[in-house]
Design a protein around this motif. Sequence first.
Motif, PDB file in Angstrom:
ATOM      1  N   LYS A  67      -1.490  -1.254   3.857  1.00  0.00           N
ATOM      2  CA  LYS A  67      -2.929  -1.479   3.958  1.00  0.00           C
ATOM      3  C   LYS A  67      -3.507  -0.781   5.186  1.00  0.00           C
ATOM      4  O   LYS A  67      -4.661  -0.380   5.198  1.00  0.00           O
ATOM      5  CB  LYS A  67      -3.207  -2.987   4.032  1.00  0.00           C
ATOM      6  CG  LYS A  67      -4.619  -3.344   3.656  1.00  0.00           C
ATOM      7  CD  LYS A  67      -4.768  -4.844   3.556  1.00  0.00           C
ATOM      8  CE  LYS A  67      -6.179  -5.227   3.199  1.00  0.00           C
ATOM      9  NZ  LYS A  67      -6.335  -6.682   3.116  1.00  0.00           N
ATOM     10  N   PRO A  72       7.244   3.753   5.233  1.00  0.00           N
ATOM     11  CA  PRO A  72       8.490   4.213   5.858  1.00  0.00           C
ATOM     12  C   PRO A  72       8.272   5.430   6.750  1.00  0.00           C
ATOM     13  O   PRO A  72       8.734   6.516   6.453  1.00  0.00           O
ATOM     14  CB  PRO A  72       9.368   4.543   4.654  1.00  0.00           C
ATOM     15  CG  PRO A  72       8.411   4.876   3.578  1.00  0.00           C
ATOM     16  CD  PRO A  72       7.171   4.109   3.817  1.00  0.00           C
ATOM     17  N   THR A  89       4.868  10.398   6.885  1.00  0.00           N
ATOM     18  CA  THR A  89       4.589  10.591   5.469  1.00  0.00           C
ATOM     19  C   THR A  89       3.103  10.834   5.233  1.00  0.00           C
ATOM     20  O   THR A  89       2.724  11.234   4.143  1.00  0.00           O
ATOM     21  CB  THR A  89       5.025   9.371   4.651  1.00  0.00           C
ATOM     22  OG1 THR A  89       4.494   8.208   5.272  1.00  0.00           O
ATOM     23  CG2 THR A  89       6.527   9.258   4.617  1.00  0.00           C
ATOM     24  N   VAL A 118       8.002  11.911   0.731  1.00  0.00           N
ATOM     25  CA  VAL A 118       7.680  10.883  -0.249  1.00  0.00           C
ATOM     26  C   VAL A 118       8.741  10.807  -1.338  1.00  0.00           C
ATOM     27  O   VAL A 118       9.028   9.750  -1.878  1.00  0.00           O
ATOM     28  CB  VAL A 118       6.294  11.181  -0.848  1.00  0.00           C
ATOM     29  CG1 VAL A 118       5.973  10.219  -1.966  1.00  0.00           C
ATOM     30  CG2 VAL A 118       5.238  11.096   0.233  1.00  0.00           C
ATOM     31  N   SER A 150      -3.948  -4.838  -0.306  1.00  0.00           N
ATOM     32  CA  SER A 150      -5.161  -4.109  -0.649  1.00  0.00           C
ATOM     33  C   SER A 150      -5.580  -4.440  -2.079  1.00  0.00           C
ATOM     34  O   SER A 150      -4.771  -4.872  -2.899  1.00  0.00           O
ATOM     35  CB  SER A 150      -4.941  -2.610  -0.480  1.00  0.00           C
ATOM     36  OG  SER A 150      -3.728  -2.240  -1.076  1.00  0.00           O
ATOM     37  N   TRP A 189      -3.696  -3.275  -5.315  1.00  0.00           N
ATOM     38  CA  TRP A 189      -2.255  -3.526  -5.410  1.00  0.00           C
ATOM     39  C   TRP A 189      -1.887  -3.963  -6.821  1.00  0.00           C
ATOM     40  O   TRP A 189      -2.623  -4.697  -7.468  1.00  0.00           O
ATOM     41  CB  TRP A 189      -1.873  -4.617  -4.408  1.00  0.00           C
ATOM     42  CG  TRP A 189      -0.409  -4.689  -4.162  1.00  0.00           C
ATOM     43  CD1 TRP A 189       0.516  -5.261  -4.966  1.00  0.00           C
ATOM     44  CD2 TRP A 189       0.284  -4.174  -3.033  1.00  0.00           C
ATOM     45  NE1 TRP A 189       1.753  -5.119  -4.409  1.00  0.00           N
ATOM     46  CE2 TRP A 189       1.645  -4.458  -3.226  1.00  0.00           C
ATOM     47  CE3 TRP A 189      -0.102  -3.488  -1.880  1.00  0.00           C
ATOM     48  CZ2 TRP A 189       2.610  -4.092  -2.306  1.00  0.00           C
ATOM     49  CZ3 TRP A 189       0.866  -3.127  -0.971  1.00  0.00           C
ATOM     50  CH2 TRP A 189       2.200  -3.426  -1.186  1.00  0.00           C
ATOM     51  N   ASP A 221      10.860  -1.139  -5.062  1.00  0.00           N
ATOM     52  CA  ASP A 221      10.340   0.214  -4.880  1.00  0.00           C
ATOM     53  C   ASP A 221       9.136   0.492  -5.768  1.00  0.00           C
ATOM     54  O   ASP A 221       8.861   1.634  -6.095  1.00  0.00           O
ATOM     55  CB  ASP A 221      11.439   1.243  -5.103  1.00  0.00           C
ATOM     56  CG  ASP A 221      12.196   0.945  -6.383  1.00  0.00           C
ATOM     57  OD1 ASP A 221      11.799   0.004  -7.071  1.00  0.00           O
ATOM     58  OD2 ASP A 221      13.161   1.655  -6.686  1.00  0.00           O
ATOM     59  N   VAL A 230       2.913   1.897  -4.944  1.00  0.00           N
ATOM     60  CA  VAL A 230       1.514   1.532  -4.937  1.00  0.00           C
ATOM     61  C   VAL A 230       0.674   2.611  -4.285  1.00  0.00           C
ATOM     62  O   VAL A 230      -0.505   2.706  -4.507  1.00  0.00           O
ATOM     63  CB  VAL A 230       1.274   0.197  -4.225  1.00  0.00           C
ATOM     64  CG1 VAL A 230       1.605  -0.940  -5.135  1.00  0.00           C
ATOM     65  CG2 VAL A 230       2.051   0.113  -2.954  1.00  0.00           C
ATOM     66  N   HIS A 231       1.298   3.452  -3.460  1.00  0.00           N
ATOM     67  CA  HIS A 231       0.581   4.512  -2.791  1.00  0.00           C
ATOM     68  C   HIS A 231       1.514   5.697  -2.715  1.00  0.00           C
ATOM     69  O   HIS A 231       2.716   5.555  -2.854  1.00  0.00           O
ATOM     70  CB  HIS A 231       0.176   4.072  -1.386  1.00  0.00           C
ATOM     71  CG  HIS A 231      -0.976   3.128  -1.386  1.00  0.00           C
ATOM     72  ND1 HIS A 231      -2.258   3.523  -1.651  1.00  0.00           N
ATOM     73  CD2 HIS A 231      -1.044   1.797  -1.189  1.00  0.00           C
ATOM     74  CE1 HIS A 231      -3.054   2.474  -1.604  1.00  0.00           C
ATOM     75  NE2 HIS A 231      -2.347   1.413  -1.337  1.00  0.00           N
ATOM     76  N   PRO A 232       0.977   6.887  -2.428  1.00  0.00           N
ATOM     77  CA  PRO A 232       1.846   8.059  -2.388  1.00  0.00           C
ATOM     78  C   PRO A 232       2.998   7.896  -1.400  1.00  0.00           C
ATOM     79  O   PRO A 232       4.073   8.439  -1.614  1.00  0.00           O
ATOM     80  CB  PRO A 232       0.922   9.185  -1.945  1.00  0.00           C
ATOM     81  CG  PRO A 232      -0.439   8.680  -2.026  1.00  0.00           C
ATOM     82  CD  PRO A 232      -0.425   7.232  -2.305  1.00  0.00           C
ATOM     83  N   TRP A 233       2.785   7.174  -0.307  1.00  0.00           N
ATOM     84  CA  TRP A 233       3.832   7.094   0.696  1.00  0.00           C
ATOM     85  C   TRP A 233       4.678   5.839   0.558  1.00  0.00           C
ATOM     86  O   TRP A 233       5.414   5.480   1.435  1.00  0.00           O
ATOM     87  CB  TRP A 233       3.248   7.159   2.113  1.00  0.00           C
ATOM     88  CG  TRP A 233       2.112   6.223   2.307  1.00  0.00           C
ATOM     89  CD1 TRP A 233       2.181   4.894   2.554  1.00  0.00           C
ATOM     90  CD2 TRP A 233       0.734   6.552   2.273  1.00  0.00           C
ATOM     91  NE1 TRP A 233       0.938   4.377   2.645  1.00  0.00           N
ATOM     92  CE2 TRP A 233       0.030   5.367   2.486  1.00  0.00           C
ATOM     93  CE3 TRP A 233       0.027   7.739   2.073  1.00  0.00           C
ATOM     94  CZ2 TRP A 233      -1.361   5.353   2.518  1.00  0.00           C
ATOM     95  CZ3 TRP A 233      -1.341   7.697   2.104  1.00  0.00           C
ATOM     96  CH2 TRP A 233      -2.022   6.516   2.331  1.00  0.00           C
ATOM     97  N   ARG A 234       4.545   5.126  -0.508  1.00  0.00           N
ATOM     98  CA  ARG A 234       5.392   3.936  -0.651  1.00  0.00           C
ATOM     99  C   ARG A 234       5.983   3.958  -2.028  1.00  0.00           C
ATOM    100  O   ARG A 234       5.272   3.860  -2.997  1.00  0.00           O
ATOM    101  CB  ARG A 234       4.531   2.697  -0.423  1.00  0.00           C
ATOM    102  CG  ARG A 234       5.235   1.376  -0.559  1.00  0.00           C
ATOM    103  CD  ARG A 234       6.109   1.065   0.594  1.00  0.00           C
ATOM    104  NE  ARG A 234       7.497   1.157   0.195  1.00  0.00           N
ATOM    105  CZ  ARG A 234       8.516   0.960   1.008  1.00  0.00           C
ATOM    106  NH1 ARG A 234       8.325   0.703   2.262  1.00  0.00           N
ATOM    107  NH2 ARG A 234       9.729   1.044   0.589  1.00  0.00           N
TER     108      ARG A 234
END
Lengths: 243, 163
Positions: free
Chosen positions: A93, A132, A136, A183, B141, B144, B156, B159-163
């Motif tokens: 967030k 992470p 990124t 990513v 957010s 989500w 895994d 939800v977002h490009p970096w997660r």
Amino acid sequence: MAVDESYRTYSHPVYDFMMKVPGLDVMTTTVDKLLSFGSEASLWIFPVATSCCGIEFMALAASRVDADRMGAIVRGSPRHSDVMIVAGTITVKMAPRVKKLWDQMPEPKWAIAVGSCAISGDFYRNIYSVVPGIDTFIPVDVYVPGCPPNPEAMMHGLIRLQEKIRASANGRDVNREARPEAVHHQRLPRLPILGDPARTSELDRQQVASAASLGWWDELNLEQALDSVAKDLADESESEPKV
Amino acid sequence: MKLLGAENSEEVQKLLIEQFEAMENSLGGPPVVAVVRHLELAKKLRDEYQYRIFGFVVAAHYPAPAKDANGVGELIRVSYGLRSVGKGTKLATWQVCIPVDGAIPTLVPLFAGADWQEREQFDLVGVRFDGHPDPRRLMLSEDWQGHPLRKDYAIDTKVHPWR
Ligand code: SF4
């Protein structure tokens, strides 16, 4: 008490020369060198201090370590700042906000990732809400490892950043790169419980093999662990893979 | 270990079991009350027993039936706690079990303090509170997907490009 200038913690060709020659107020130099001196000696910090590393970061700005003596003062607005210091865990967030603040900073700008959380997510890496590593989504110039790194280490990070700025003014290619490809490497082993049906057997096998190669598997029963993996593999080939 | 339900005072325990037909909790927690009588119970505790402060609402997802849960399937257990004010502060707790896609009447009309706590439980565990005035996510957010404290939430989930 007189200030002993020989104990300065950083140096620069222009500054050194001016300090050596008494009474030298004006000197000529190349514009690049002068500008790099200007940038590196007035690194205004925009802090993104979200958790425990933020507390150490406060010590960086306080009187004992005192980043101010190299011109690095903390500002509350991204519009005034040159370097963003991300100290702490960045959540999913929070990440868009950090990105937005980064985009609001005027060029030239730099980023320092302080602490394992900002570097890689640390032990929260696999939690659903944690990013992470900030690289990124923003390009990082200097990584300061530690959990938390002490204020002197952060000071060291600032000095390394100054060196980097100087090197780039001298024409060396030190530009950071964003790591969008990072990513694609986010899938990591799940919680290390053997026999957890949510795990893939391939991961089990790799983990057992790497643990065995490190030699710290002695107290556990290696035979049994490998058996359970083999059994999982057999089960999986019979039914549909779960993940 | 002192169980949560053991904190109920004798009169509340009596009320729960005799008037509201609460069942014994198979997991050892507070007594289980039927969903249909949940609102009535909260109102009675507030108006007649002086439990006027909303303590907590905590939900937990149980993916498979517990060993001795009399054949109940996958469910969400929602525990409530109310506090009384004044001398000798006391706690009244009870539990409501709902199916994963079921809903539970909201306590916001009775206790304003229930608002954010119910939103949190909706956000993380995915309990639907019927009649909640503002049923948005609280912590994650708005875009989500899923509810991360459910046991079947894949770690895994992207939800977002970096997660
Ligand atoms: S790296 Fe360690 S000290 Fe820093 S924010 Fe993460 S957990 Fe806290």
